[in-house]
Design an enzyme around this catalytic site. Structure first.
Site, PDB file in Angstrom:
ATOM      1  N   CYS A 110       8.497 -45.481 -28.448  1.00 54.30           N
ATOM      2  CA  CYS A 110       8.574 -44.278 -29.300  1.00 54.30           C
ATOM      3  C   CYS A 110       7.691 -43.151 -28.756  1.00 54.30           C
ATOM      4  CB  CYS A 110       8.157 -44.675 -30.714  1.00 54.30           C
ATOM      5  SG  CYS A 110       7.919 -43.287 -31.841  1.00 54.30           S
ATOM      6  N   CYS A 126       5.373 -41.529 -31.382  1.00 50.21           N
ATOM      7  CA  CYS A 126       4.269 -42.446 -31.705  1.00 50.21           C
ATOM      8  C   CYS A 126       3.148 -42.274 -30.688  1.00 50.21           C
ATOM      9  CB  CYS A 126       4.749 -43.899 -31.689  1.00 50.21           C
ATOM     10  SG  CYS A 126       6.042 -44.274 -32.878  1.00 50.21           S
TER      11      CYS A 126
END
Length: 111
Positions: free
Chosen positions: A32, A35
């Site tokens: 991600c 993230c």
């Protein structure tokens, strides 16, 4: 050294639900991008609130049971847990200011 611990399903109850302070849980994944982009802000906030609140991470690929239990549909998803209950939920990357704001709402007065 990071102040943010990676939490397993086995440790979740003790480390998050039974914690004596607010816990911001970052549901994330290694793949991600948002993230990873949010990681420095999380580290800053973890240092700033050390002893007052905790930030922990849960990898949704490594802990699919927790992701299912908390209906995580996208990452990053952040849950603010206090007193064993989810008090707030956010999906998407957040900046340092917003992370601090979330924690401040759940600190005991005078902290």
């Amino acid at each position: 050294m990071s102040l943010i611990a990676e939490i397993s399903e086995a440790a979740f109850a003790t480390e998050v639900l039974q914690a004596g302070q607010p816990v911001l849980v970052d549901f994330h994944a290694q793949w991600c991008g948002p993230c990873k982009a949010m990681a420095p802000a999380l580290e800053d906030v973890a240092r700033e609130y050390e002893g007052l609140a905790r930030i922990v991470k849960v990898d949704i690929d490594a802990q699919p049971g927790l992701a299912q239990t908390y209906s995580i549909r996208g990452v990053p998803t952040l849950l603010l847990v206090a007193g064993g209950e989810v008090k707030e939920r956010y999906t998407g990357g957040l900046g340092r200011g917003k992370l601090s704001e979330i924690l401040e709402r759940h600190l005991e007065p005078g902290q």
